[in-house]
Structures are given as C-alpha cells and as structure tokens.
Design a protein around this motif. Structure first.
Motif, PDB file in Angstrom:
ATOM      1  N   ARG A  46      50.712  38.386  53.328  1.00 45.37           N
ATOM      2  CA  ARG A  46      49.303  38.659  53.627  1.00 45.37           C
ATOM      3  C   ARG A  46      48.609  39.296  52.429  1.00 45.37           C
ATOM      4  O   ARG A  46      47.470  38.955  52.112  1.00 45.37           O
ATOM      5  CB  ARG A  46      49.192  39.555  54.860  1.00 45.37           C
ATOM      6  CG  ARG A  46      47.767  39.833  55.265  1.00 45.37           C
ATOM      7  CD  ARG A  46      47.071  38.549  55.695  1.00 45.37           C
ATOM      8  NE  ARG A  46      45.679  38.831  55.934  1.00 45.37           N
ATOM      9  CZ  ARG A  46      44.681  38.019  55.621  1.00 45.37           C
ATOM     10  NH1 ARG A  46      44.932  36.846  55.097  1.00 45.37           N
ATOM     11  NH2 ARG A  46      43.451  38.360  55.856  1.00 45.37           N
ATOM     12  N   LEU A  85      45.388  37.768  50.444  1.00 43.28           N
ATOM     13  CA  LEU A  85      44.156  38.537  50.196  1.00 43.28           C
ATOM     14  C   LEU A  85      43.810  38.554  48.713  1.00 43.28           C
ATOM     15  O   LEU A  85      42.646  38.384  48.334  1.00 43.28           O
ATOM     16  CB  LEU A  85      44.310  39.968  50.714  1.00 43.28           C
ATOM     17  CG  LEU A  85      44.320  40.138  52.229  1.00 43.28           C
ATOM     18  CD1 LEU A  85      44.768  41.557  52.598  1.00 43.28           C
ATOM     19  CD2 LEU A  85      42.950  39.827  52.807  1.00 43.28           C
ATOM     20  N   GLU A 111      42.561  35.127  47.705  1.00 46.94           N
ATOM     21  CA  GLU A 111      41.220  34.880  48.227  1.00 46.94           C
ATOM     22  C   GLU A 111      40.160  35.506  47.316  1.00 46.94           C
ATOM     23  O   GLU A 111      39.055  34.999  47.213  1.00 46.94           O
ATOM     24  CB  GLU A 111      41.077  35.458  49.640  1.00 46.94           C
ATOM     25  CG  GLU A 111      41.789  34.661  50.703  1.00 46.94           C
ATOM     26  CD  GLU A 111      41.813  35.362  52.052  1.00 46.94           C
ATOM     27  OE1 GLU A 111      41.082  36.370  52.237  1.00 46.94           O
ATOM     28  OE2 GLU A 111      42.568  34.902  52.925  1.00 46.94           O
ATOM     29  N   ARG A 112      40.516  36.599  46.680  1.00 47.29           N
ATOM     30  CA  ARG A 112      39.602  37.270  45.745  1.00 47.29           C
ATOM     31  C   ARG A 112      39.686  36.661  44.347  1.00 47.29           C
ATOM     32  O   ARG A 112      39.000  37.110  43.447  1.00 47.29           O
ATOM     33  CB  ARG A 112      39.938  38.761  45.689  1.00 47.29           C
ATOM     34  CG  ARG A 112      39.682  39.493  46.997  1.00 47.29           C
ATOM     35  CD  ARG A 112      40.219  40.912  46.946  1.00 47.29           C
ATOM     36  NE  ARG A 112      39.642  41.662  45.855  1.00 47.29           N
ATOM     37  CZ  ARG A 112      38.673  42.562  45.966  1.00 47.29           C
ATOM     38  NH1 ARG A 112      38.168  42.823  47.152  1.00 47.29           N
ATOM     39  NH2 ARG A 112      38.217  43.217  44.923  1.00 47.29           N
ATOM     40  N   THR A 146      44.757  43.321  40.288  1.00 48.60           N
ATOM     41  CA  THR A 146      44.927  44.060  41.536  1.00 48.60           C
ATOM     42  C   THR A 146      45.853  45.249  41.342  1.00 48.60           C
ATOM     43  O   THR A 146      45.566  46.355  41.804  1.00 48.60           O
ATOM     44  CB  THR A 146      45.467  43.135  42.646  1.00 48.60           C
ATOM     45  OG1 THR A 146      44.573  42.038  42.805  1.00 48.60           O
ATOM     46  CG2 THR A 146      45.595  43.868  43.964  1.00 48.60           C
ATOM     47  N   LEU A 162      45.942  47.985  49.478  1.00 44.86           N
ATOM     48  CA  LEU A 162      44.853  47.656  50.392  1.00 44.86           C
ATOM     49  C   LEU A 162      43.519  48.166  49.859  1.00 44.86           C
ATOM     50  O   LEU A 162      42.496  47.482  49.949  1.00 44.86           O
ATOM     51  CB  LEU A 162      45.126  48.229  51.785  1.00 44.86           C
ATOM     52  CG  LEU A 162      46.262  47.568  52.561  1.00 44.86           C
ATOM     53  CD1 LEU A 162      46.542  48.340  53.832  1.00 44.86           C
ATOM     54  CD2 LEU A 162      45.945  46.114  52.855  1.00 44.86           C
ATOM     55  N   LEU A 178      42.249  45.948  47.290  1.00 43.15           N
ATOM     56  CA  LEU A 178      41.782  44.681  47.849  1.00 43.15           C
ATOM     57  C   LEU A 178      40.605  44.867  48.811  1.00 43.15           C
ATOM     58  O   LEU A 178      40.188  43.922  49.485  1.00 43.15           O
ATOM     59  CB  LEU A 178      42.940  43.962  48.565  1.00 43.15           C
ATOM     60  CG  LEU A 178      44.076  43.496  47.664  1.00 43.15           C
ATOM     61  CD1 LEU A 178      45.264  43.025  48.491  1.00 43.15           C
ATOM     62  CD2 LEU A 178      43.596  42.395  46.733  1.00 43.15           C
ATOM     63  N   ASP A 179      40.096  46.091  48.890  1.00 40.65           N
ATOM     64  CA  ASP A 179      38.951  46.404  49.764  1.00 40.65           C
ATOM     65  C   ASP A 179      39.177  46.000  51.216  1.00 40.65           C
ATOM     66  O   ASP A 179      38.314  45.388  51.855  1.00 40.65           O
ATOM     67  CB  ASP A 179      37.663  45.750  49.243  1.00 40.65           C
ATOM     68  CG  ASP A 179      37.237  46.304  47.903  1.00 40.65           C
ATOM     69  OD1 ASP A 179      37.390  47.521  47.688  1.00 40.65           O
ATOM     70  OD2 ASP A 179      36.759  45.514  47.061  1.00 40.65           O
ATOM     71  N   THR A 180      40.357  46.332  51.722  1.00 40.20           N
ATOM     72  CA  THR A 180      40.641  46.055  53.124  1.00 40.20           C
ATOM     73  C   THR A 180      41.322  47.276  53.728  1.00 40.20           C
ATOM     74  O   THR A 180      41.550  48.267  53.045  1.00 40.20           O
ATOM     75  CB  THR A 180      41.471  44.765  53.292  1.00 40.20           C
ATOM     76  OG1 THR A 180      41.476  44.386  54.668  1.00 40.20           O
ATOM     77  CG2 THR A 180      42.880  44.924  52.779  1.00 40.20           C
ATOM     78  N   THR A 181      41.632  47.203  55.002  1.00 41.39           N
ATOM     79  CA  THR A 181      42.175  48.361  55.709  1.00 41.39           C
ATOM     80  C   THR A 181      43.567  48.080  56.265  1.00 41.39           C
ATOM     81  O   THR A 181      43.963  46.917  56.414  1.00 41.39           O
ATOM     82  CB  THR A 181      41.264  48.749  56.889  1.00 41.39           C
ATOM     83  OG1 THR A 181      41.294  47.690  57.867  1.00 41.39           O
ATOM     84  CG2 THR A 181      39.834  49.006  56.442  1.00 41.39           C
ATOM     85  N   ASP A 203      43.271  46.001  59.435  1.00 46.76           N
ATOM     86  CA  ASP A 203      43.136  44.564  59.207  1.00 46.76           C
ATOM     87  C   ASP A 203      44.479  43.933  58.839  1.00 46.76           C
ATOM     88  O   ASP A 203      44.820  42.856  59.328  1.00 46.76           O
ATOM     89  CB  ASP A 203      42.117  44.282  58.102  1.00 46.76           C
ATOM     90  CG  ASP A 203      40.691  44.594  58.524  1.00 46.76           C
ATOM     91  OD1 ASP A 203      40.411  44.618  59.742  1.00 46.76           O
ATOM     92  OD2 ASP A 203      39.852  44.818  57.636  1.00 46.76           O
ATOM     93  N   LEU A 204      45.229  44.601  57.967  1.00 45.60           N
ATOM     94  CA  LEU A 204      46.535  44.085  57.570  1.00 45.60           C
ATOM     95  C   LEU A 204      47.474  44.021  58.762  1.00 45.60           C
ATOM     96  O   LEU A 204      48.134  43.000  59.004  1.00 45.60           O
ATOM     97  CB  LEU A 204      47.152  44.963  56.477  1.00 45.60           C
ATOM     98  CG  LEU A 204      48.586  44.618  56.082  1.00 45.60           C
ATOM     99  CD1 LEU A 204      48.633  43.308  55.307  1.00 45.60           C
ATOM    100  CD2 LEU A 204      49.207  45.739  55.274  1.00 45.60           C
TER     101      LEU A 204
END
Length: 112
Positions: free
Chosen positions: A19, A23, A26-27, A34, A64, A67-70, A73-74
């Motif tokens: 995952r 992510l 996708e970026r 990263t 995370l 990657l600007d996610t939480t 979400d993961l």
C-alpha cells in the motif's frame, strides 16, 4: 479425497508495504524523494515496500506523513485487502463492546 488447498493469508508487513508503494507511485515519486521527506534511507523504504522489514509505528508514521496520508487510511486499505482475500472463508469479526461505566463508589474507594 483431495484436501482443498487454501492460500496462505498475507503478512501485515507485506500488505502495508504494498500500500505504501502504491501511494508513493500514485504521487509519481521516487524512493529517494519520499524517503528524504520521511527521514529514512531509500534502501530502508524499499525494504518496507517489499515487505522485507517490519517497520516500527514511528517509521510507518514518518512515511505516511511524507505521503500526506493517515494511519487510519492505511489501516482501512490494508484491512479491506484482508477482508477481500479472506471474505468467503472467514466471517467478519464481532464488534468490541463499549466499556461499561464504573459506579462512582469505586472511584471514591480508589481515592481514599
């Protein structure tokens, strides 16, 4: 009678790594980009993405954040993959009941 073969359930670290790689891709980012923002080496991020390393919660949080996610979400994405992989063979887990309120007397007893 032949026994039915079942696929082994994937390891958590493999699903998390997959995952995280998705992510990052996708970026449209490289491992170096990263990893630099996460404060880890590109080699270590590669090992996480390939499911070779079992990262600490701090390392997962750092990636995370990069990657600007939480974490929510993961976790939801990984849990969804697990359910999809094992849905026919396994029922959904039962809900954990809410904790019961303790009587006020027990709180006073502890304070005494």
């Amino acid at each position: 009678m032949a026994e039915e073969q079942t696929a082994a359930e994937p390891l958590w670290r493999e699903l998390v790594g997959r995952r995280l790689r998705d992510l990052r891709r996708e970026r449209d980012e490289t491992l170096t980009e990263t990893a630099g923002r996460a404060g880890i080496s590109p080699q270590y991020l590669s090992e996480i993405e390939r499911g070779v390393k079992e990262p600490s919660s701090e390392m997962i949080a750092a990636v995370l954040g990069a990657l600007d996610t939480t974490l929510l979400d993961l976790t939801a994405a990984v849990a969804g993959e697990l359910y999809a992989a094992g849905a026919p063979a396994r029922p959904r887990p039962l809900s954990v009941p809410a904790p019961q309120a303790q009587p006020a007397a027990s709180a006073y007893a502890l304070a005494a």
